[in-house]
Design an enzyme around this catalytic site. Structure first.
Site, PDB file in Angstrom:
ATOM      1  N   PHE A 166      -4.898   3.545  14.520  1.00  0.00           N
ATOM      2  CA  PHE A 166      -5.148   4.544  13.495  1.00  0.00           C
ATOM      3  C   PHE A 166      -6.286   4.069  12.610  1.00  0.00           C
ATOM      4  CE2 PHE A 166      -2.001   8.020  12.989  1.00  0.00           C
ATOM      5  CZ  PHE A 166      -1.332   7.831  14.183  1.00  0.00           C
TER       6      PHE A 166
ATOM      7  N   LYS B 156       8.839 -16.719 -10.560  1.00  0.00           N
ATOM      8  CA  LYS B 156       7.977 -15.656 -11.084  1.00  0.00           C
ATOM      9  C   LYS B 156       6.810 -16.234 -11.899  1.00  0.00           C
ATOM     10  CE  LYS B 156       8.174 -11.549 -13.935  1.00  0.00           C
ATOM     11  NZ  LYS B 156       8.819 -10.964 -15.090  1.00  0.00           N
TER      12      LYS B 156
ATOM     13  N   ALA C  72       0.978   1.599  11.596  1.00  0.00           N
ATOM     14  CA  ALA C  72       1.268   0.933  10.316  1.00  0.00           C
ATOM     15  C   ALA C  72      -0.005   0.703   9.516  1.00  0.00           C
ATOM     16  CB  ALA C  72       1.957  -0.405  10.579  1.00  0.00           C
TER      17      ALA C  72
ATOM     18  N   ASN D 133       0.834  -1.201   0.000  1.00  0.00           N
ATOM     19  CA  ASN D 133       0.000   0.000   0.000  1.00  0.00           C
ATOM     20  C   ASN D 133       0.866   1.247   0.000  1.00  0.00           C
ATOM     21  OD1 ASN D 133       0.419   0.916   2.870  1.00  0.00           O
ATOM     22  ND2 ASN D 133      -0.309  -1.185   3.203  1.00  0.00           N
TER      23      ASN D 133
ATOM     24  N   ASP E  75      -4.432  -6.279   5.152  1.00  0.00           N
ATOM     25  CA  ASP E  75      -5.394  -7.160   5.826  1.00  0.00           C
ATOM     26  C   ASP E  75      -5.259  -8.597   5.353  1.00  0.00           C
ATOM     27  OD1 ASP E  75      -6.611  -5.256   7.433  1.00  0.00           O
ATOM     28  OD2 ASP E  75      -7.775  -4.501   5.728  1.00  0.00           O
TER      29      ASP E  75
ATOM     30  N   LYS F 239     -11.445  -3.481  18.236  1.00  0.00           N
ATOM     31  CA  LYS F 239     -10.045  -3.833  18.497  1.00  0.00           C
ATOM     32  C   LYS F 239      -9.655  -3.572  19.953  1.00  0.00           C
ATOM     33  CE  LYS F 239      -8.850  -3.151  13.707  1.00  0.00           C
ATOM     34  NZ  LYS F 239      -7.757  -3.419  12.785  1.00  0.00           N
TER      35      LYS F 239
ATOM     36  N   PRO G  77      -2.654 -11.559  10.584  1.00  0.00           N
ATOM     37  CA  PRO G  77      -2.930 -11.274  12.005  1.00  0.00           C
ATOM     38  C   PRO G  77      -3.244  -9.792  12.179  1.00  0.00           C
ATOM     39  CG  PRO G  77      -0.578 -11.681  11.639  1.00  0.00           C
ATOM     40  CD  PRO G  77      -1.292 -12.007  10.360  1.00  0.00           C
ATOM     41  N   ASP G  78      -4.234  -9.490  13.022  1.00  0.00           N
ATOM     42  CA  ASP G  78      -4.527  -8.094  13.348  1.00  0.00           C
ATOM     43  C   ASP G  78      -3.669  -7.734  14.562  1.00  0.00           C
ATOM     44  OD1 ASP G  78      -5.611  -5.663  14.364  1.00  0.00           O
ATOM     45  OD2 ASP G  78      -7.381  -6.013  13.129  1.00  0.00           O
ATOM     46  N   ILE G  79      -2.619  -6.977  14.316  1.00  0.00           N
ATOM     47  CA  ILE G  79      -1.622  -6.712  15.364  1.00  0.00           C
ATOM     48  C   ILE G  79      -2.215  -5.907  16.514  1.00  0.00           C
ATOM     49  CG2 ILE G  79       0.612  -5.568  15.784  1.00  0.00           C
ATOM     50  CD1 ILE G  79       1.024  -6.371  12.656  1.00  0.00           C
TER      51      ILE G  79
HETATM   52  N1  CTP Z   1      -4.048  -2.992  12.093  1.00  0.00           N
HETATM   53  C1  CTP Z   1      -3.180  -3.947  12.575  1.00  0.00           C
HETATM   54  N2  CTP Z   1      -3.106  -5.164  11.944  1.00  0.00           N
HETATM   55  C2  CTP Z   1      -3.849  -5.435  10.884  1.00  0.00           C
HETATM   56  C3  CTP Z   1      -4.750  -4.456  10.389  1.00  0.00           C
HETATM   57  C4  CTP Z   1      -4.809  -3.247  11.008  1.00  0.00           C
HETATM   58  O1  CTP Z   1      -2.486  -3.688  13.567  1.00  0.00           O
HETATM   59  N3  CTP Z   1      -3.760  -6.608  10.309  1.00  0.00           N
HETATM   60  C5  CTP Z   1      -4.147  -1.722  12.807  1.00  0.00           C
HETATM   61  C6  CTP Z   1      -3.613  -0.532  12.033  1.00  0.00           C
HETATM   62  O2  CTP Z   1      -2.237  -0.317  12.318  1.00  0.00           O
HETATM   63  C7  CTP Z   1      -4.475   0.587  12.561  1.00  0.00           C
HETATM   64  C8  CTP Z   1      -5.802  -0.080  12.880  1.00  0.00           C
HETATM   65  O3  CTP Z   1      -5.514  -1.461  13.026  1.00  0.00           O
HETATM   66  O4  CTP Z   1      -3.981   1.088  13.759  1.00  0.00           O
HETATM   67  C9  CTP Z   1      -6.884   0.089  11.867  1.00  0.00           C
HETATM   68  O5  CTP Z   1      -6.442  -0.359  10.623  1.00  0.00           O
HETATM   69  P1  CTP Z   1      -7.444  -0.498   9.416  1.00  0.00           P
HETATM   70  O6  CTP Z   1      -6.728  -1.095   8.259  1.00  0.00           O
HETATM   71  O7  CTP Z   1      -8.125   0.813   9.210  1.00  0.00           O
HETATM   72  O8  CTP Z   1      -8.481  -1.512  10.068  1.00  0.00           O
HETATM   73  P2  CTP Z   1      -9.203  -2.760   9.522  1.00  0.00           P
HETATM   74  O9  CTP Z   1      -9.497  -3.623  10.684  1.00  0.00           O
HETATM   75  O10 CTP Z   1      -8.405  -3.350   8.431  1.00  0.00           O
HETATM   76  O11 CTP Z   1     -10.563  -2.175   9.009  1.00  0.00           O
HETATM   77  P3  CTP Z   1     -11.136  -1.900   7.539  1.00  0.00           P
HETATM   78  O12 CTP Z   1     -10.155  -2.471   6.554  1.00  0.00           O
HETATM   79  O13 CTP Z   1     -12.424  -2.616   7.555  1.00  0.00           O
HETATM   80  O14 CTP Z   1     -11.278  -0.421   7.440  1.00  0.00           O
END
Ligand code: CTP
Length: 425
Positions: free
Chosen positions: A339, A301, A287, A223, A291, A357, A319-321
């Protein structure tokens, strides 16, 4: 921390060195050019900087550039009647709040250790009753020599503070410990010297930048995040005295001085680095974590000519950190900040993220069509909690970072006050 201390800190972050006079002694060494940056940083923070340039120092930077940047006369000669009548070595040291020697050459350190006073710089140091910081800079072999180490030990014994030297390549082409610390690190030490550091003793974890999820050895899912906001927050936390670990995805930004930076590529690696950095009192997840990641990574390749139709890439969830940090049990940070960059329903979506979260605060920014946030030096955000939504006007990401740190300090203080109240009851 006392309330007065907190107010002082808030003031400090906006006018860091107002009403402070720093006497900067530039001795001979290739790192002298970095002293020019240091002058710029001190001036930018509102400080008055007066400079002494030794004969050696003047071989590397000119008095003209030093005086142009410091907006003050440059002092060079102990025996010049003009210098002595206008601002002698005694007055130079008396009128300074702090003396910095940067770069401090091996020779000048030896002079200081032996109390020599045969030029304006060494005479000023000997006559000084002010605190002194030195930033040594020399060849790694010279730094390692017993004689140099004895001199440094003698200075430390007398209460002189050393910053660095840092490790890395030196101008003479050798690698090791000897290069002068970066101007930003010396500047942070100056700030730390003048001001209370409300986060001293606190550990902080910051995530920043994008993640890259490999598809094959050439391609990845990524991204547009530059990492600027997360890096600025890590620096602001460091300036406030915290011990900071920055877990950064691919970013062109250099490692910030004074901070432990772990460079990673994928979300999985980011999580592992964050987990390893626990426990932390403060965690800020700035960060832009991908997702999803490709379910499998091809070893070679993917070739267009072998795929007559575009390949489809199966994805798995990363993983959602932030959410995992919130579930870290006793290791959950006391202050956990997320964020949210949103194109629609900013506050509503931010609040949904806050509760999903389980974090303490969301820094939300609207991604409006045609407006550049990713990669920009500026940001405008809303601070969202369950009950509050506070709008901060557009500002430099560094300013936003410092304001956020003030908020963190306030939150931690309120927590401490609550605990104290419970104990007192
Ligand atoms: N975040 C994280 N790990 C992930 C995804 C997100 O730690 N795998 C954290 C980001 O660093 C940020 C917050 O979660 O602080 C929100 O990130 P965002 O991408 O907006 O949230 P999502 O849960 O992915 O929501 P959506 O894509 O539905 O907007």
């Amino acid at each position: 921390m006392e309330k007065a201390g907190l107010l002082l800190y808030i003031n400090v972050m906006t006018h860091s060195l107002e009403n402070k006079t720093v006497l900067l002694i530039i001795t001979g060494g290739i790192a002298a050019y970095k002293a020019l940056d240091l002058i710029r940083l001190i001036k930018k923070a509102g400080g008055d900087v007066r400079c002494i340039l030794t004969e050696g120092g003047a071989q590397f930077v000119t008095p003209l550039s030093v005086s142009a940047l410091s907006e003050n006369e440059v002092y060079t000669d102990l025996f010049s009647l003009k210098d002595e009548s206008e601002m002698g070595h005694i007055r130079l040291s008396r009128e300074a709040d702090l003396i910095i020697v940067a770069p401090a050459s091996a020779d000048f350190i030896a002079k200081m250790a032996h109390g020599r006073a045969d030029d304006l710089a060494s005479a000023t140091i000997l006559a000084s009753d002010k605190p002194i910081l030195i930033a040594p800079a020399m060849n790694p072999e010279m730094w390692a020599k017993e004689a140099a180490q004895d001199n440094i030990a003698a200075l430390k014994e007398r209460g002189i503070t050393t910053i660095g030297p840092a490790q890395g390549d030196t101008a003479c082409g050798e690698t090791g410990t000897g290069r002068m610390s970066e101007p930003e690190e010396i500047f942070a030490a100056i700030i730390g010297f003048f001001h209370e550091q409300p986060l001293k003793g606190y550990k902080a974890l910051v995530t920043a930048g994008p993640t890259y999820e490999p598809i094959d050895p050439v391609r990845f899912l990524g991204n547009r995040s530059s990492g600027k906001q997360g890096y600025a927050i890590a620096t602001a936390l460091f300036e406030a005295g915290a011990e900071v670990t920055l877990v950064a995805g691919p970013s062109v930004l250099p490692d910030p001085p004074g901070i432990t930076t772990q460079r990673i590529e994928t979300a999985q690696e980011m999580w592992q680095a964050c987990e390893a950095a626990l426990p932390a009192h403060i965690a800020v997840c700035a960060a832009a974590v991908s997702d999803w990641a490709p379910k499998t990574q091809k070893d070679s390749k993917i070739k267009k000519r072998r795929n007559h139709t575009p390949p489809s890439i199966a994805l798995k969830e990363n993983p959602d950190i932030l959410a995992r940090l919130a579930k870290a049990g006793p290791q959950r940070p006391d202050m956990l900040i997320g964020f949210a960059a949103e194109t629609d329903n900013l506050i509503e979506n931010a609040r949904e993220k806050l509760s999903r979260k389980n974090c303490d605060l969301i820094v939300a920014n609207a991604i409006n069509a045609g407006e550049k946030v990713f990669g920009s030096d500026q940001n405008h955000v809303h601070l969202v909690t369950i009950h509050e939504d506070e709008h901060w006007p557009r500002a430099d990401k560094k300013v936003i970072a410092r304001k956020l740190v003030q908020r963190i300090v306030k939150h931690l203080k309120e927590d401490q006050d609550n605990v104290a109240r419970i104990h007192a009851a």
